[in-house]
Design a protein around this motif. Structure first.
Motif, PDB file in Angstrom:
ATOM      1  N   ILE A 151      31.741  33.588  -0.286  1.00  0.00           N
ATOM      2  CA  ILE A 151      31.087  32.418   0.317  1.00  0.00           C
ATOM      3  C   ILE A 151      29.806  32.086  -0.443  1.00  0.00           C
ATOM      4  N   LEU A 152      28.996  33.090  -0.736  1.00  0.00           N
ATOM      5  CA  LEU A 152      27.752  32.856  -1.475  1.00  0.00           C
ATOM      6  C   LEU A 152      28.019  32.367  -2.897  1.00  0.00           C
ATOM      7  N   ALA A 153      28.993  32.957  -3.552  1.00  0.00           N
ATOM      8  CA  ALA A 153      29.323  32.549  -4.921  1.00  0.00           C
ATOM      9  C   ALA A 153      29.761  31.090  -4.977  1.00  0.00           C
ATOM     10  N   ASP A 154      30.380  30.609  -3.907  1.00  0.00           N
ATOM     11  CA  ASP A 154      30.843  29.220  -3.851  1.00  0.00           C
ATOM     12  C   ASP A 154      29.774  28.263  -3.344  1.00  0.00           C
ATOM     13  N   GLY A 155      28.592  28.779  -2.983  1.00  0.00           N
ATOM     14  CA  GLY A 155      27.502  27.914  -2.536  1.00  0.00           C
ATOM     15  C   GLY A 155      27.454  27.658  -1.046  1.00  0.00           C
ATOM     16  N   GLY A 156      28.190  28.425  -0.258  1.00  0.00           N
ATOM     17  CA  GLY A 156      28.179  28.259   1.195  1.00  0.00           C
ATOM     18  C   GLY A 156      29.589  28.165   1.759  1.00  0.00           C
TER      19      GLY A 156
END
Length: 161
Positions: A145-150
């Motif tokens: 989720i963080l790697a994708d920006g949210g």
């Protein structure tokens, strides 16, 4: 790894201080950022704009469940929040908006306001100066989720696959 200059707060920083309720008509992170920490005055707001990492004591983000408390920090250019502990809803809202949120009480106790701090959420390490502090690494789902920006960008990528 991400990080930079620290702005440090104490315990029980609530969402009304992070972003006052009268601004909740907006969901635009950049617009919300103009009012982040407004109740603490223009000096704190100026320091926030020059910071990269928010560091705080216990129970950061307590109060209401407003997602704008996390997204206004993203809009202000904050890359991570490191706290002794978080209100559970703030923690999840941070992840959902792509903001790294790490519980690491030992790092909080040694880093100074205006100091430097780096976070590696994949390895579960916070660094300040020559000191390194471990925290439980994020599970793969949260890292994705963080790697994708949210959460929303993550779900859009998942649906596209």
């Amino acid at each position: 790894m991400t990080g930079g200059t620290v702005i440090k707060f104490g315990d029980n920083v609530n969402t009304d201080v992070i972003i006052p309720g009268r601004y909740l008509v907006s969901i635009d992170p950049a617009e919300l950022a103009e009012h982040a920490f407004e109740p603490l005055g223009p000096e704190v707001q100026a320091r926030l704009r020059s910071a990269d990492v928010v560091v705080a004591g216990r129970n950061f983000g307590c109060g209401s469940a407003r997602e704008q408390a996390a997204s206004c920090l993203v809009g202000a250019g904050i890359k991570a929040v490191v706290a002794a502990s978080f209100a559970r809803v703030f923690f999840r809202n941070a992840i959902n908006t792509g903001l790294i949120a790490v519980e690491c009480p030992k790092a909080v106790s040694v880093v100074a306001d205006g100091g430097e701090l780096r976070v590696d959420y994949e390895a579960g390490v916070v660094e300040t100066g020559a000191r390194r502090f471990a925290f439980p690494a994020y599970p793969p789902g949260l890292r994705a989720i963080l790697a994708d920006g949210g959460l929303i960008p993550h779900l859009m990528r998942e649906v596209a696959r």
